[in-house]
Motif scaffolding. Structure first.
Motif, PDB file in Angstrom:
ATOM      1  N   UNK A 114       1.009  -1.306   0.331  1.00  0.00           N
ATOM      2  CA  UNK A 114      -0.061  -0.015  -0.161  1.00  0.00           C
ATOM      3  C   UNK A 114       0.490   1.493   0.376  1.00  0.00           C
ATOM      4  N   UNK A 115       0.273   2.243  -0.966  1.00  0.00           N
ATOM      5  CA  UNK A 115       0.925   3.575  -0.981  1.00  0.00           C
ATOM      6  C   UNK A 115       0.605   4.925  -0.271  1.00  0.00           C
ATOM      7  N   UNK A 116       0.899   5.407   0.495  1.00  0.00           N
ATOM      8  CA  UNK A 116       0.260   6.361   0.969  1.00  0.00           C
ATOM      9  C   UNK A 116      -0.124   7.800  -0.331  1.00  0.00           C
ATOM     10  N   UNK A 117      -1.754   7.577  -0.626  1.00  0.00           N
ATOM     11  CA  UNK A 117      -2.103   8.675  -1.829  1.00  0.00           C
ATOM     12  C   UNK A 117      -1.597  10.298  -1.813  1.00  0.00           C
ATOM     13  N   UNK A 118      -0.324  11.429  -0.964  1.00  0.00           N
ATOM     14  CA  UNK A 118      -0.530  11.746  -1.088  1.00  0.00           C
ATOM     15  C   UNK A 118       1.157  11.682  -1.570  1.00  0.00           C
ATOM     16  N   UNK A 119       2.275  11.218  -0.778  1.00  0.00           N
ATOM     17  CA  UNK A 119       3.651  11.419  -1.013  1.00  0.00           C
ATOM     18  C   UNK A 119       4.562   9.843  -2.090  1.00  0.00           C
ATOM     19  N   UNK A 160       0.166  -2.315   6.532  1.00  0.00           N
ATOM     20  CA  UNK A 160      -1.012  -2.566   6.082  1.00  0.00           C
ATOM     21  C   UNK A 160      -0.857  -1.953   7.437  1.00  0.00           C
ATOM     22  N   UNK A 161      -0.993  -1.798   8.102  1.00  0.00           N
ATOM     23  CA  UNK A 161      -1.610  -2.090   9.882  1.00  0.00           C
ATOM     24  C   UNK A 161      -0.653  -0.579   9.969  1.00  0.00           C
ATOM     25  N   UNK A 162      -0.187   0.352   9.419  1.00  0.00           N
ATOM     26  CA  UNK A 162       0.324   1.660  10.150  1.00  0.00           C
ATOM     27  C   UNK A 162      -1.602   2.873   9.724  1.00  0.00           C
ATOM     28  N   UNK A 207      -0.461   6.169  10.430  1.00  0.00           N
ATOM     29  CA  UNK A 207      -0.373   6.862   9.235  1.00  0.00           C
ATOM     30  C   UNK A 207       0.568   6.971   8.918  1.00  0.00           C
ATOM     31  N   UNK A 208       0.807   8.349   7.761  1.00  0.00           N
ATOM     32  CA  UNK A 208       1.987   8.295   7.332  1.00  0.00           C
ATOM     33  C   UNK A 208       3.572   8.546   7.378  1.00  0.00           C
ATOM     34  N   UNK A 209       4.671   7.644   7.562  1.00  0.00           N
ATOM     35  CA  UNK A 209       5.794   8.213   8.422  1.00  0.00           C
ATOM     36  C   UNK A 209       6.416   9.295   7.593  1.00  0.00           C
ATOM     37  N   UNK A 210       6.205   9.443   6.056  1.00  0.00           N
ATOM     38  CA  UNK A 210       7.114  10.707   5.750  1.00  0.00           C
ATOM     39  C   UNK A 210       6.403  12.195   6.146  1.00  0.00           C
ATOM     40  N   UNK A 211       4.849  11.474   4.867  1.00  0.00           N
ATOM     41  CA  UNK A 211       3.646  13.293   5.331  1.00  0.00           C
ATOM     42  C   UNK A 211       3.117  13.035   6.401  1.00  0.00           C
ATOM     43  N   UNK A 212       3.251  12.230   7.205  1.00  0.00           N
ATOM     44  CA  UNK A 212       1.616  12.202   8.593  1.00  0.00           C
ATOM     45  C   UNK A 212       1.117  12.054   7.926  1.00  0.00           C
ATOM     46  N   UNK A 213       0.371  11.706   6.534  1.00  0.00           N
ATOM     47  CA  UNK A 213      -0.819  11.940   6.028  1.00  0.00           C
ATOM     48  C   UNK A 213      -1.986  10.649   6.946  1.00  0.00           C
ATOM     49  N   UNK A 214      -3.456  10.609   7.589  1.00  0.00           N
ATOM     50  CA  UNK A 214      -4.096   9.951   7.612  1.00  0.00           C
ATOM     51  C   UNK A 214      -4.701   8.717   6.710  1.00  0.00           C
ATOM     52  N   UNK A 215      -3.927   7.182   7.180  1.00  0.00           N
ATOM     53  CA  UNK A 215      -3.922   6.471   6.322  1.00  0.00           C
ATOM     54  C   UNK A 215      -5.121   5.632   6.210  1.00  0.00           C
ATOM     55  N   UNK A 252      -8.071   6.992   6.743  1.00  0.00           N
ATOM     56  CA  UNK A 252      -8.758   7.675   5.274  1.00  0.00           C
ATOM     57  C   UNK A 252      -8.948   7.257   4.280  1.00  0.00           C
ATOM     58  N   UNK A 253      -7.735   7.392   3.923  1.00  0.00           N
ATOM     59  CA  UNK A 253      -7.347   6.712   2.741  1.00  0.00           C
ATOM     60  C   UNK A 253      -7.602   4.862   2.495  1.00  0.00           C
TER      61      UNK A 253
END
Length: 289
Positions: A1-6, A12-14, A16-24, A26-27
């Motif tokens: 799975x990839x973050x839709x922002x960065x 699969x269990x994260x 928030x994204x470790x790079x940009x802090x995106x709320x996974x 919601x994704x």
């Protein structure tokens, strides 16, 4: 799975994204929401082999019912179904039973009464009805044409005689059955008593039929004597049953007393019914002759 922002790779269990802090979370919810409509729009198309198989397994009656209007379907469902084979089998069984009846009636009265065997109510009813019809036809033929002078037809006179005779014989059988059951054999059934009565009185009915034939051909005197004899045989046949049943079953009442009771009941019945009928018949014939 990839973050839709960065576009960074996340687990699969994260949450928030470790790079940009995106709320996974919601994704993931958005991804599941987009996948649901696709599943809803997906339609099921059966294979052609399955469709052919279902068509072949459908009964012909169901295919016909689908083509028939509802009103006709109701009529078809409510219409009685007659099994001709079953009717034929029942008719053959009735004919075979009739052969056994006449064999017993003309050769083995005592054996038929002594055992528990009895003929069916259907056969006995048919024989009684046939006897009444034959006697009625002979009476209609033997009745003189002069009855029209008193305002009655030949068929009316014959019907009056037949109904009157049937009532008297029915009373004789009723007295015979009740006295035999309550004073001699409590286990005696109506079917057995009726069957024995019809078997024994087959001779009597034949005598009455012969008498009617004599009257038809013009032998009135001898015919009336034979007719009286046949009538007496029917009316006093219960005396034979009382003696026979008393010899087979232990009775607390002497058979002679039972015969006396039967004779009294029969005389009372004649006093109530037969007198009026006899007077009307005699007055009719006196006016003719």
């Amino acid at each position: 799975m990839k973050c839709n922002k960065c576009n960074s790779v996340v687990g699969s269990e994260d949450l928030f994204c470790g790079e940009c802090g995106n709320d996974l979370r919601v994704q993931r919810a958005e991804m599941q929401g987009n996948a649901a409509p696709q599943n809803e729009n997906k339609t099921y198309e059966p294979k052609k082999e399955q469709v052919i198989h279902n068509t072949q397994s459908t009964p012909e009656s169901q295919q016909q019912m689908q083509q028939v209007p509802p009103a006709q379907q109701y009529q078809q469902q409510s219409a009685p179904i007659i099994n001709k084979e079953q009717v034929n089998e029942q008719s053959k069984a009735l004919v075979n039973e009739g052969k056994g009846f006449f064999r017993q009636a003309f050769s083995a009265h005592d054996d038929e009464i002594a055992n528990n065997h009895f003929f069916s109510l259907a056969l006995n009813g048919i024989l009684v009805a046939a006897g009444l019809v034959i006697i009625g036809i002979l009476l209609s033929i033997a009745t003189p044409d002069g009855v029209s002078m008193i305002g009655a037809s030949k068929s009316d006179v014959a019907m009056t005689f037949v109904i009157s005779g049937f009532v008297i014989v029915a009373l004789a059988f009723t007295f015979k059955f009740l006295l035999s059951k309550f004073l001699i054999n409590p286990s005696l059934t109506f079917a057995k008593s009726f069957s024995d009565f019809v078997v024994v009185n087959t001779y009597s009915v034949c005598v009455i039929g012969f008498a009617m034939l004599l009257i038809v051909i013009g032998s009135y005197g001898f015919g009336m004597i034979i007719l009286t004899l046949g009538t007496i045989l029917i009316l006093f046949s219960p005396v034979y049953f009382f003696g026979k049943y008393s010899s087979l079953y232990k009775s607390n009442v002497p058979s002679f007393l039972i015969v006396v009771i039967y004779a009294v009941l029969l005389l009372i019945s004649f006093g109530i019914f037969a007198e009026k009928i006899g007077n009307s018949v005699l007055s009719s014939f006196n006016s003719i002759f």
